[in-house]
Scaffold this motif. Sequence first.
Motif, mmCIF file in Angstrom:
data_model
loop_
_atom_site.group_PDB
_atom_site.id
_atom_site.type_symbol
_atom_site.label_atom_id
_atom_site.label_comp_id
_atom_site.label_asym_id
_atom_site.label_seq_id
_atom_site.Cartn_x
_atom_site.Cartn_y
_atom_site.Cartn_z
ATOM 1 N N LEU A 84 0.831 -1.207 0.000
ATOM 2 C CA LEU A 84 0.000 0.000 0.000
ATOM 3 C C LEU A 84 0.865 1.257 0.000
ATOM 4 N N GLN A 85 2.000 1.185 0.737
ATOM 5 C CA GLN A 85 2.893 2.351 0.777
ATOM 6 C C GLN A 85 3.540 2.614 -0.576
ATOM 7 N N LYS A 86 3.917 1.535 -1.261
ATOM 8 C CA LYS A 86 4.655 1.705 -2.524
ATOM 9 C C LYS A 86 3.720 1.958 -3.703
ATOM 10 N N GLU A 115 -20.015 3.105 -9.903
ATOM 11 C CA GLU A 115 -21.322 3.428 -9.316
ATOM 12 C C GLU A 115 -21.191 4.340 -8.106
ATOM 13 N N GLY A 116 -19.947 4.521 -7.632
ATOM 14 C CA GLY A 116 -19.755 5.439 -6.512
ATOM 15 C C GLY A 116 -19.272 4.799 -5.222
ATOM 16 N N TYR A 117 -19.021 3.484 -5.264
ATOM 17 C CA TYR A 117 -18.458 2.855 -4.063
ATOM 18 C C TYR A 117 -16.982 3.224 -3.917
ATOM 19 N N ASP A 118 -16.494 3.288 -2.661
ATOM 20 C CA ASP A 118 -15.082 3.599 -2.435
ATOM 21 C C ASP A 118 -14.252 2.336 -2.428
ATOM 22 N N ARG A 165 -7.891 5.629 -4.054
ATOM 23 C CA ARG A 165 -6.724 6.274 -3.447
ATOM 24 C C ARG A 165 -7.061 6.870 -2.074
ATOM 25 N N GLN A 166 -8.263 7.451 -1.992
ATOM 26 C CA GLN A 166 -8.672 8.083 -0.735
ATOM 27 C C GLN A 166 -8.686 7.063 0.409
ATOM 28 N N MET A 167 -9.215 5.884 0.139
ATOM 29 C CA MET A 167 -9.290 4.865 1.176
ATOM 30 C C MET A 167 -7.898 4.324 1.512
ATOM 31 N N GLY A 189 -13.920 2.776 7.519
ATOM 32 C CA GLY A 189 -15.239 3.095 6.977
ATOM 33 C C GLY A 189 -15.258 3.132 5.464
ATOM 34 N N PHE A 190 -15.845 4.149 4.884
ATOM 35 C CA PHE A 190 -16.064 4.312 3.438
ATOM 36 C C PHE A 190 -17.130 3.328 2.951
ATOM 37 N N LYS A 191 -17.667 3.673 1.798
ATOM 38 C CA LYS A 191 -18.763 2.861 1.247
ATOM 39 C C LYS A 191 -18.202 1.599 0.597
ATOM 40 N N THR A 192 -18.562 0.465 1.122
ATOM 41 C CA THR A 192 -17.998 -0.793 0.631
ATOM 42 C C THR A 192 -19.065 -1.706 0.042
#
Length: 309
Positions: A84-86, A115-118, A165-167, A189-192
């Motif tokens: 995730l870091q790289k 559709e808008g899911y994260d 990217r945000q998640m 969280g976030f929409k999953t």
Amino acid sequence: MSLLSVIIPCYNEEENIFFFYEEFIKNQPFFSENDMEFELLYVDDGSMDHTVAEVKKLHEQDDRIHLVSFSRNFGKEAAMYAGLQKAKGDYVVIMDADLQDPPSLLPEMFSYISEGYDSVATRRVSRKGEPPIRSFFARRFYRLMKKISKTEIMDGARDFRLMTRQMVDAILSMKEYNRFTKGIFGWVGFKTKWLEYENVERLKGETKWNFWKLLLYSFEGITAFSTMPLLLASVVGVFFCVLAFLMIIFIIVRKLIYGDPVSGWPSLVCIILMTSGVQFFCTGILGQYLAKTYMEVKNRPIYLVKEEL
Ligand code: UDP
Ligand code: MG
């Protein structure tokens, strides 16, 4: 052009490296249609076999292939964190090297992102091909976690997950040493969207998890995402105090009514054994949390890189 980073934790997966690549690039038409590039990030978790050599071979053929190699085996959690870091992508997906996470699911997963899911996560609905006691304990673990933790941890959830990217940045902001990613995903969280699929048998080689490793991993999950056992220790303490108080009253009343016949050595021994057992149990719980805190306070790096391509 958007970029998809694929993180592949590998521990002794020499036989699977190439097949994974071959299977993955079958998605090439989908990527071209959607104006998407990808990078494959193989994270070698200190393999003892030729995993690194296999990845290097691929890297020579295809410069979208990258390698991060650890100085020793740090565990899958560390490998995922390093990945995730790289990862540089706008989207990141974590996939096992053994093809238990089918790359053919990716187009469907992306349809939910648009559709808008994260995040699109996967869980297996059956535990076919798994030893029955392992399934039994796994089910118990998820039930228990549901009761004692506020963080949602899904039964049968795999680490196969596509994220924005945000998640990813949210996950990276959690720098804890004792990583229990299944819980971390829920915590941020976030929409999953949850996709379900039948368990797929691993392509080659053997699973790196045995019963004891999984049991210890489950303790990791409990201490990382719940402090309920500590509360339980206090509740047990209060319960025994109340019990002792009632016993004292009972003994005083008995003495006043019947005098004091000396008896009850066996019951005394039982009581002492029982209470000291409970005490050790509670001290053990405290010890677990103390140990985790100790490791956390040391602030050691989660992984060490030996080589990077
Ligand atoms: N893995 C890892 N480090 C470890 C153990 C496993 O990077 O210490 C990787 C392994 O190479 C595989 C993935 O994690 O790509 C899942 O492991 P495995 O297939 O053994 O687990 P299972 O699918 O049986 O749960
Ligand atoms: Mg596997």
